[in-house]
Design a protein around this motif. Structure first.
Motif, PDB file in Angstrom:
ATOM      1  N   ASN A 107      -1.939   6.848   1.976  1.00  0.00           N
ATOM      2  CA  ASN A 107      -1.494   7.502   3.207  1.00  0.00           C
ATOM      3  C   ASN A 107      -1.970   6.705   4.425  1.00  0.00           C
ATOM      4  OD1 ASN A 107      -4.192   8.160   3.682  1.00  0.00           O
ATOM      5  ND2 ASN A 107      -4.006  10.128   2.629  1.00  0.00           N
ATOM      6  N   ALA A 108      -1.553   7.157   5.600  1.00  0.00           N
ATOM      7  CA  ALA A 108      -1.808   6.384   6.824  1.00  0.00           C
ATOM      8  C   ALA A 108      -3.298   6.139   7.029  1.00  0.00           C
ATOM      9  CB  ALA A 108      -1.229   7.117   8.032  1.00  0.00           C
ATOM     10  N   TRP A 109      -4.101   7.159   6.746  1.00  0.00           N
ATOM     11  CA  TRP A 109      -5.544   7.051   6.939  1.00  0.00           C
ATOM     12  C   TRP A 109      -6.143   5.997   6.011  1.00  0.00           C
ATOM     13  CZ3 TRP A 109      -8.337   8.207  10.797  1.00  0.00           C
ATOM     14  CH2 TRP A 109      -9.710   8.396  10.682  1.00  0.00           C
ATOM     15  N   ALA A 156       0.829  -1.202   0.000  1.00  0.00           N
ATOM     16  CA  ALA A 156       0.000   0.000   0.000  1.00  0.00           C
ATOM     17  C   ALA A 156       0.860   1.247   0.000  1.00  0.00           C
ATOM     18  CB  ALA A 156      -0.923  -0.010   1.220  1.00  0.00           C
ATOM     19  N   LYS A 157       1.984   1.177   0.730  1.00  0.00           N
ATOM     20  CA  LYS A 157       2.890   2.333   0.779  1.00  0.00           C
ATOM     21  C   LYS A 157       3.474   2.623  -0.601  1.00  0.00           C
ATOM     22  CE  LYS A 157       4.671   2.709   5.445  1.00  0.00           C
ATOM     23  NZ  LYS A 157       5.699   2.149   6.340  1.00  0.00           N
ATOM     24  N   ILE A 158       3.860   1.541  -1.303  1.00  0.00           N
ATOM     25  CA  ILE A 158       4.418   1.701  -2.647  1.00  0.00           C
ATOM     26  C   ILE A 158       3.382   2.313  -3.579  1.00  0.00           C
ATOM     27  CG2 ILE A 158       5.251   0.416  -4.672  1.00  0.00           C
ATOM     28  CD1 ILE A 158       6.490  -1.562  -2.610  1.00  0.00           C
ATOM     29  N   ASP A 159       2.124   1.896  -3.386  1.00  0.00           N
ATOM     30  CA  ASP A 159       1.056   2.452  -4.220  1.00  0.00           C
ATOM     31  C   ASP A 159       0.675   3.861  -3.815  1.00  0.00           C
ATOM     32  OD1 ASP A 159       0.950   0.221  -5.704  1.00  0.00           O
ATOM     33  OD2 ASP A 159      -0.774  -0.684  -4.684  1.00  0.00           O
ATOM     34  N   GLY A 160       1.276   4.369  -2.736  1.00  0.00           N
ATOM     35  CA  GLY A 160       1.053   5.753  -2.357  1.00  0.00           C
ATOM     36  C   GLY A 160      -0.137   5.993  -1.457  1.00  0.00           C
ATOM     37  N   SER A 212      -8.400   0.644   4.748  1.00  0.00           N
ATOM     38  CA  SER A 212      -8.456  -0.420   3.742  1.00  0.00           C
ATOM     39  C   SER A 212      -7.709  -1.684   4.134  1.00  0.00           C
ATOM     40  CB  SER A 212      -7.885   0.085   2.408  1.00  0.00           C
ATOM     41  OG  SER A 212      -8.411   1.344   2.099  1.00  0.00           O
ATOM     42  N   ILE A 213      -6.793  -1.591   5.087  1.00  0.00           N
ATOM     43  CA  ILE A 213      -6.060  -2.798   5.478  1.00  0.00           C
ATOM     44  C   ILE A 213      -6.329  -3.171   6.929  1.00  0.00           C
ATOM     45  CG2 ILE A 213      -3.799  -3.869   5.657  1.00  0.00           C
ATOM     46  CD1 ILE A 213      -2.834  -1.928   3.525  1.00  0.00           C
ATOM     47  N   THR A 214      -6.133  -2.215   7.850  1.00  0.00           N
ATOM     48  CA  THR A 214      -6.218  -2.549   9.269  1.00  0.00           C
ATOM     49  C   THR A 214      -7.632  -2.959   9.663  1.00  0.00           C
ATOM     50  OG1 THR A 214      -4.521  -0.880   9.620  1.00  0.00           O
ATOM     51  CG2 THR A 214      -5.623  -1.742  11.561  1.00  0.00           C
ATOM     52  N   LEU A 215      -8.617  -2.117   9.324  1.00  0.00           N
ATOM     53  CA  LEU A 215      -9.985  -2.430   9.767  1.00  0.00           C
ATOM     54  C   LEU A 215     -10.524  -3.722   9.153  1.00  0.00           C
ATOM     55  CD1 LEU A 215     -12.250   0.697  10.248  1.00  0.00           C
ATOM     56  CD2 LEU A 215     -11.416  -0.962  11.911  1.00  0.00           C
ATOM     57  N   PRO A 216     -10.397  -3.923   7.828  1.00  0.00           N
ATOM     58  CA  PRO A 216     -10.853  -5.220   7.287  1.00  0.00           C
ATOM     59  C   PRO A 216     -10.090  -6.395   7.883  1.00  0.00           C
ATOM     60  CG  PRO A 216     -10.526  -3.656   5.522  1.00  0.00           C
ATOM     61  CD  PRO A 216      -9.977  -3.024   6.747  1.00  0.00           C
ATOM     62  N   GLY A 217      -8.815  -6.194   8.163  1.00  0.00           N
ATOM     63  CA  GLY A 217      -8.024  -7.270   8.754  1.00  0.00           C
ATOM     64  C   GLY A 217      -8.481  -7.627  10.148  1.00  0.00           C
TER      65      GLY A 217
END
Lengths: 104, 307
Positions: B213-215, B207-211, B220-225
């Motif tokens: 941001n933290a929010w 996700a970082k490579i795709d640009g 998109s990653i933390t909450l679904p995970g």
């Protein structure tokens, strides 16, 4: 910079969380009937003593009660782990037909 | 190989007609008996007994009269019942979201590399090891209007008047919520922390490579995970909040007026203060039914999400 803010927030939150416990500890060292209320009470350490602890241990059976709690805790843990692990084994590893009815 | 067969059977237990192997059944039951005996004696039997009691007028000397469903009718016609039921649910609305959000925030903080991480984590978890009576007495004293440190702190921050935390109906629920959150947030945090550590780190890197941001990464990653942990937590917190009793009993005694009387305290007062055990048993059955209903609805909703 961001890191520092996060660290400070974490420490502040931790202080907020531990505040009631510190207050309880401080009160336990104060003489009976003395409140820890204003900032002056918090830093006034001249009247701290362990009288309350001595009183509790000498005048009540707190050590005996603690032992009772320990006995209950150990027995409950051992028995429930023993029984429920047997049941869990039967539910997860043995393919029996009536299982569908026993698990709701 | 065998494992997949078992899973298949669990999913469609009725469609596959296999002959019952008596030996297999007996073996399974043999392992279950040590659990089933205490379960029946200490759980099932009291529940059945309670249902039986709820059909009677049951005073302090024991059974007095069989009244069939008159107890239930009496409860459902009493407006008190609905107001206490609402109080119980009001507390769920206050406490469950706050404790979940706070627990998630604490877990996210602890999951970072911060100073004295282990110590701070222990501090957040520490209140959870206390018993409900200790927690309630600590906060009863802390929220004291005249000599309470909470008001002293607010005075130091520039507030002029005393807040009557436990006797003002505008603040009393917040006082109980703060005490309960402080007590139980550590456990919520630990479960979220376990969930966070299961999310693969390469998702964040990608996700970082795709640009992102933290929010965006959080949404998109933390909450679904965390969704599976979240489901369990929501379920557990709702049940836990509905069972509120100790804090109210010790901190407010149901007051001011009746504004913090919950369903469980209502049952307690009916049974053990007014000695109307039959009525209390009927109240317990109704409340138990409501809780079961919530559990079923929640299981249905979360099942559908799994697809």
């Amino acid at each position: 910079m961001k890191k520092l803010a996060l660290n400070i927030a974490a420490v502040l939150l931790a202080l907020l969380f531990v505040f009631p416990l510190i207050w309880m500890f401080l009160t336990s060292l104060k003489p009976d009937g003395v409140n820890v209320y204003t900032l002056a009470d918090w830093v006034n350490w001249s009247d701290l003593n362990t009288d309350n602890y001595v009183k509790v241990i000498r005048d009540s059976q707190i050590l005996h009660w603690t032992w009772n709690s320990l006995v209950i805790g150990v027995l409950t843990t051992v028995i429930s782990i023993l029984l429920s692990s047997l049941a869990a084994f039967s539910f997860s590893k043995l393919p029996f037909r009536t299982r569908g009815y026993s698990m709701c | 190989m065998e494992r997949s067969v078992i899973e298949n059977k669990a999913a469609t237990p009725l469609r596959r007609r296999e002959p019952i192997h008596l030996l297999k059944e007996l073996k399974a039951i043999f392992y279950l008996i040590p659990f089933l005996v205490p379960f029946t004696v200490f759980y099932l039997w009291p529940v059945i007994n309670g249902a039986w009691m709820s059909l009677h007028v049951w005073g302090i000397q024991g059974m007095q009269k069989y009244v069939a469903l008159a107890n239930y009718k009496k409860i459902l016609e009493n407006p008190d019942f609905y107001s206490y039921l609402w109080n119980s649910f009001y507390f769920v609305l206050l406490c469950a979201p706050t404790v979940l959000v706070l627990g998630l925030v604490l877990a996210l903080i602890i999951n970072q590399r911060i100073w004295v991480r282990t110590l701070i984590r222990s501090v957040f978890f520490l209140p959870y090891v206390l018993s409900v009576s200790v927690v309630s007495f600590i906060w009863l004293k802390l929220f004291d209007a005249k000599n309470g440190p909470v008001n002293a702190l607010l005075h130091a921050l520039g507030m002029n008047t005393d807040i009557n935390w436990l006797t003002d109906h505008r603040f009393v629920w917040w006082a109980i919520t703060i005490a309960t959150d402080w007590w139980s947030v550590g456990f919520v945090m630990v479960l979220f922390l376990a969930g966070l550590q299961e999310i693969p780190t390469d998702h964040y890197e990608a996700a970082k490579i795709d640009g992102a941001n933290a929010w965006q990464r959080f949404w998109s990653i933390t909450l679904p995970g965390l969704s599976s942990v979240m489901k369990i937590q929501i379920f557990y917190q709702i049940i836990n909040c509905l069972k509120l009793f100790g804090q109210v009993q010790i901190m407010t005694g149901g007051g001011p007026g009746d504004s913090t009387n919950t369903m469980i305290r209502y049952i307690y007062v009916t049974g053990f203060k007014k000695d109307m055990f039959g009525l209390a048993a009927a109240q317990s059955m109704i409340f138990c039914f409501i809780m079961l209903l919530i559990a079923v609805v929640q299981f249905k909703i979360t099942d559908r999400k799994d697809g």
